[in-house]
Design an enzyme around this catalytic site. Structure first.
Site, mmCIF file in Angstrom:
data_model
loop_
_atom_site.group_PDB
_atom_site.id
_atom_site.type_symbol
_atom_site.label_atom_id
_atom_site.label_comp_id
_atom_site.label_asym_id
_atom_site.label_seq_id
_atom_site.Cartn_x
_atom_site.Cartn_y
_atom_site.Cartn_z
ATOM 1 N N ARG A 95 0.822 -1.208 0.000
ATOM 2 C CA ARG A 95 0.000 0.000 0.000
ATOM 3 C C ARG A 95 0.857 1.259 0.000
ATOM 4 O O ARG A 95 0.302 2.359 -0.044
ATOM 5 C CB ARG A 95 -0.880 0.009 1.236
ATOM 6 N N ARG A 134 -21.609 -2.190 2.907
ATOM 7 C CA ARG A 134 -21.005 -3.531 2.833
ATOM 8 C C ARG A 134 -21.283 -4.364 4.086
ATOM 9 O O ARG A 134 -21.197 -3.868 5.206
ATOM 10 C CB ARG A 134 -19.492 -3.351 2.650
ATOM 11 N N ARG A 178 -10.199 6.539 4.542
ATOM 12 C CA ARG A 178 -9.468 5.423 3.912
ATOM 13 C C ARG A 178 -9.264 5.680 2.426
ATOM 14 O O ARG A 178 -8.220 5.361 1.867
ATOM 15 C CB ARG A 178 -10.227 4.105 4.130
#
Ligand code: AMP
Length: 235
Positions: A95, A134, A178
């Protein structure tokens, strides 16, 4: 450690909510290599209350990245496990460019390298909608969306009947953070692999089956080589 071919390390890049987890399960089966999700491993550490889990907790709850040194060590350990002897499909790692460089250095030591990098692209506004709706199965990690991909069994998992839950960091305010962290820290990783000519861009803003077909086409050369070489190794 030296490796016998074939050893495929496939990276699945993409923002949180781009569909990496959903597609990774299928790709890992197609290629016969384990699905290694850095987020899942960190959540397991948290659930078991390990030192790493305790160290990672505050970063994860804020939507920040866990420090590189911790995550790199965790992934290096995972790649040394016997089930990764033919490689791994990495989801959520690397990342940062520092993680990408550490991974490459480790693979070089193992006589391997990154075989293929897949970047799932999804518009920013769609990511927030996807994450905020989600639901994930506690038992088998299958992920659903309350509107776009509901479980056929309501509040239970359609695959295994497990209980569905919403991740703490899928709250709207953390989701926005995020996505921003992805744009600042992980977009440079996409650039890093684009410059090396190993990046395949996949439009992730399509139905799941279409994205799956595009990913399948992108890794087809690897799947064919993988199967042929495994057959030769076994002969
Ligand atoms: P994910 O399930 O991939 O969305 O990851 C959940 C959280 O775990 C992230 O928001 C980070 O806090 C942490 N995390 C997962 N993978 C990494 C990574 N490669 N580097 C740093 N932090 C990570």
């Amino acid at each position: 450690m030296s490796l016998r071919a074939p050893h495929n390390v496939v990276l699945l890049l993409g923002a949180p909510g781009s569909g990496k987890g959903t597609q990774a399960r299928f790709l890992s089966e197609l290629l016969g290599i384990p699905h290694v999700s850095s987020g899942d491993i960190l959540r397991e550490h948290r659930a078991h209350g390990t030192k790493l889990g305790r160290l990672a907790q505050a970063y994860m709850d804020r939507g920040d990245l866990v420090p590189d040194s911790l995550v790199v060590e965790m992934i290096v350990d995972r790649l040394a496990k016997p089930d990764a002897c033919h490689g791994a499909l990495l989801d959520g790692f690397p990342r940062t460019v520092a993680q990408a460089e550490a991974l490459e250095a480790q693979l070089a030591l193992m006589g391997s390298q990154v075989s293929c990098v897949l970047d799932l692209e999804v518009p920013e506004a769609v990511l927030v909608e996807r994450l905020a709706g989600r639901w994930i199965c506690r038992a088998c990690q299958t992920s659903y969306h309350e509107t776009f991909n509901p479980s056929p069994r309501g509040s239970l998992c359609g695959e295994c009947g497990g209980e569905l839950y919403q991740r703490e960091d899928d709250r709207r305010e953390v989701v926005a953070k995020r996505v921003q962290v992805f744009l600042t820290s992980t977009q440079p990783v996409v650039q890093h692999y684009r410059q090396r000519g190993v990046l395949t861009r996949i439009n992730g803003h399509h139905p799941i089956a279409e994205v799956r077909a595009a990913l399948s086409a992108a890794v087809q050369p690897l799947a064919v080589v993988e199967l042929r070489e495994r057959a030769l190794t076994a002969a």
